[in-house]
Design a protein around this motif. Structure first.
Motif, PDB file in Angstrom:
ATOM      1  N   VAL A  54       0.847  -1.185   0.000  1.00  0.00           N
ATOM      2  CA  VAL A  54       0.000   0.000   0.000  1.00  0.00           C
ATOM      3  C   VAL A  54       0.885   1.239   0.000  1.00  0.00           C
ATOM      4  O   VAL A  54       1.856   1.324   0.768  1.00  0.00           O
ATOM      5  N   TYR A  55       0.545   2.193  -0.845  1.00  0.00           N
ATOM      6  CA  TYR A  55       1.287   3.448  -0.952  1.00  0.00           C
ATOM      7  C   TYR A  55       0.380   4.606  -0.524  1.00  0.00           C
ATOM      8  O   TYR A  55      -0.783   4.660  -0.906  1.00  0.00           O
ATOM      9  N   TYR A  56       0.957   5.502   0.253  1.00  0.00           N
ATOM     10  CA  TYR A  56       0.210   6.673   0.726  1.00  0.00           C
ATOM     11  C   TYR A  56       0.977   7.937   0.340  1.00  0.00           C
ATOM     12  O   TYR A  56       2.211   7.937   0.268  1.00  0.00           O
ATOM     13  N   PRO A  57       0.263   9.050   0.131  1.00  0.00           N
ATOM     14  CA  PRO A  57       0.959  10.324  -0.022  1.00  0.00           C
ATOM     15  C   PRO A  57       1.639  10.700   1.300  1.00  0.00           C
ATOM     16  O   PRO A  57       1.279  10.176   2.363  1.00  0.00           O
ATOM     17  N   GLU A  58       2.589  11.590   1.230  1.00  0.00           N
ATOM     18  CA  GLU A  58       3.137  12.143   2.458  1.00  0.00           C
ATOM     19  C   GLU A  58       1.996  12.774   3.252  1.00  0.00           C
ATOM     20  O   GLU A  58       1.040  13.309   2.664  1.00  0.00           O
ATOM     21  N   PRO A  59       2.029  12.726   4.586  1.00  0.00           N
ATOM     22  CA  PRO A  59       0.914  13.259   5.390  1.00  0.00           C
ATOM     23  C   PRO A  59       0.500  14.677   5.004  1.00  0.00           C
ATOM     24  O   PRO A  59      -0.691  14.994   4.974  1.00  0.00           O
ATOM     25  N   ALA A  60       1.467  15.521   4.681  1.00  0.00           N
ATOM     26  CA  ALA A  60       1.149  16.910   4.323  1.00  0.00           C
ATOM     27  C   ALA A  60       0.436  17.015   2.982  1.00  0.00           C
ATOM     28  O   ALA A  60      -0.129  18.061   2.651  1.00  0.00           O
ATOM     29  N   LEU A  61       0.466  15.931   2.196  1.00  0.00           N
ATOM     30  CA  LEU A  61      -0.137  15.957   0.864  1.00  0.00           C
ATOM     31  C   LEU A  61      -1.426  15.146   0.787  1.00  0.00           C
ATOM     32  O   LEU A  61      -1.940  14.908  -0.300  1.00  0.00           O
ATOM     33  N   CYS A  62      -1.950  14.722   1.931  1.00  0.00           N
ATOM     34  CA  CYS A  62      -3.207  13.965   1.928  1.00  0.00           C
ATOM     35  C   CYS A  62      -4.401  14.864   1.665  1.00  0.00           C
ATOM     36  O   CYS A  62      -5.331  14.493   0.951  1.00  0.00           O
ATOM     37  N   THR A  63      -4.404  16.039   2.262  1.00  0.00           N
ATOM     38  CA  THR A  63      -5.510  16.961   2.045  1.00  0.00           C
ATOM     39  C   THR A  63      -5.293  17.717   0.735  1.00  0.00           C
ATOM     40  O   THR A  63      -4.294  17.509   0.036  1.00  0.00           O
ATOM     41  N   ASP A  64      -6.226  18.579   0.377  1.00  0.00           N
ATOM     42  CA  ASP A  64      -6.088  19.371  -0.845  1.00  0.00           C
ATOM     43  C   ASP A  64      -4.828  20.232  -0.744  1.00  0.00           C
ATOM     44  O   ASP A  64      -4.594  20.876   0.284  1.00  0.00           O
ATOM     45  N   ASN A  65      -4.036  20.272  -1.810  1.00  0.00           N
ATOM     46  CA  ASN A  65      -2.781  21.021  -1.763  1.00  0.00           C
ATOM     47  C   ASN A  65      -2.327  21.378  -3.171  1.00  0.00           C
ATOM     48  O   ASN A  65      -2.719  20.741  -4.153  1.00  0.00           O
ATOM     49  N   GLY A  66      -1.478  22.387  -3.249  1.00  0.00           N
ATOM     50  CA  GLY A  66      -0.981  22.833  -4.539  1.00  0.00           C
ATOM     51  C   GLY A  66       0.052  21.910  -5.139  1.00  0.00           C
ATOM     52  O   GLY A  66       0.238  21.882  -6.368  1.00  0.00           O
TER      53      GLY A  66
END
Length: 339
Positions: free
Chosen positions: A290-302
């Motif tokens: 399983v791959y996840y985004p970095e925590p700071a990139l889980c929510t909406d972001n630029g």
């Protein structure tokens, strides 16, 4: 190629710069949680006005932190949909104006494509093809991702998205905004198994979801009483466990049916600790990853918008010129691979 990314689809203002040779150079994010907390949810007009206030400041900040100027930007990517119309207009207007003044192309980006591709920004990214679980306040979908722009819908929620169900259940328990993270925090102190909550569509034989019935089951539990303390924590834990059970089971079924062994989890609910634990456990049993985004990139972001736009701009895809075009309702299946 350096691409400026702008995200203003709802209640977070995100700005980032991505370099196709060296990676993510910098990103800034402003959350409107405090602004909307008094209303118990997002107020679209307030969201739009706050984007107007914050976006110029974040643009200046990200350029300053990366040591770049407007002349160093080779392209602009911005969220054109789906999202709140007024909020999208703010980002689109600023992006098109910036691009026109700098003499560079501007490209509208699908918000969900940004989420789907965000795990590719990690140090150890997944390889195509993979199954993606897109789970957020507005969407719960399982997709087969073969390449950029090549997405096949495997299943989706027929009513409430998982994040929406979290938020509505949090309201039933008297929790504040944003409800989802507060419910998850409350569940940490609870013990699951004390309430017989349903697992909707767990054995439906397909990859679709339904969470409205689960929310109704919680409503039936709390009707006529005041829920606080240990009892509320136990109910929150049971609700969370029910959602996680369904998400995990459907995700593993999607891997089995597709014959793939990589699952990407994207969207705000993907940051839920219990969901990550259960998915990792299930993947180990199936010898998948399983791959996840970095925590700071889980929510909406630029950053995710800059990255998705860069992949398309780098191969020559362009927008329709200096025009403000947004799509508050935009189906992901309409996207095509970059050309």
């Amino acid at each position: 190629m350096r691409v400026l990314g702008i995200e203003t689809s709802c209640d977070e203002t995100g700005v980032a710069i991505y370099d196709t040779e060296t990676g993510l150079l910098g990103h800034c994010l402003h959350s409107q949680i405090e602004l909307h907390a008094a209303y118990g949810g997002v107020v679209p007009e307030l969201a739009s006005r706050d984007h107007i206030r914050r976006l110029p400041l974040l643009l200046k900040q990200v350029l300053s932190e990366t040591g770049l100027s407007a002349g160093d930007i080779d392209g602009v990517a911005y969220t054109a949909g789906p999202g709140l119309a007024g909020a999208l207009l703010v980002g689109a207007s600023v992006a098109e104006a910036f691009a026109l003044s700098a003499g560079v192309p501007a490209l509208p980006v699908h918000h969900l494509e940004g989420h789907l591709l965000s795990p590719l920004l990690s140090a150890n990214p997944p390889q195509f093809p993979f199954v993606a679980l897109l789970v957020s306040g507005g969407h719960t979908q399982l997709m087969r991702v073969t390449d950029v722009g090549d997405y096949e819908l495997l299943g989706e929620s027929l009513d409430d998205a998982a994040g929406e169900a979290f938020d509505k259940t949090a309201k039933l328990l008297g929790l504040g905004y944003p409800g989802g993270p507060q419910l998850a925090a409350l569940a940490e102190g609870g013990v699951a198994g004390k309430f017989r909550l349903p697992r909707p569509m767990l054995h439906s034989g397909d990859l679709d979801f339904s969470f409205s019935g689960l929310k109704t089951a919680v409503l039936n539990c709390v009707s006529g009483g005041s829920w606080r303390g240990e009892q509320a924590a136990d109910l929150a834990a049971d609700f969370q466990e029910a959602v996680v059970d369904v998400l995990c089971a459907k995700s593993m079924s999607a891997l089995k049916q597709s014959g793939l062994n990589a699952l990407v989890v994207a969207g705000g609910v993907g940051a839920n600790r219990r969901l990550r634990e259960r998915l990792d456990e299930a993947a180990r049993r199936r010898r998948c990853r399983v791959y996840y985004p970095e925590p700071a990139l889980c929510t909406d972001n630029g950053a995710m918008i800059a990255f998705a736009g860069a992949l398309r701009l780098a191969v020559g895809e362009r927008g329709d010129g200096p025009a403000i075009r947004i799509r508050p309702r935009w189906v992901l299946s309409e996207l095509k691979p970059p050309h």
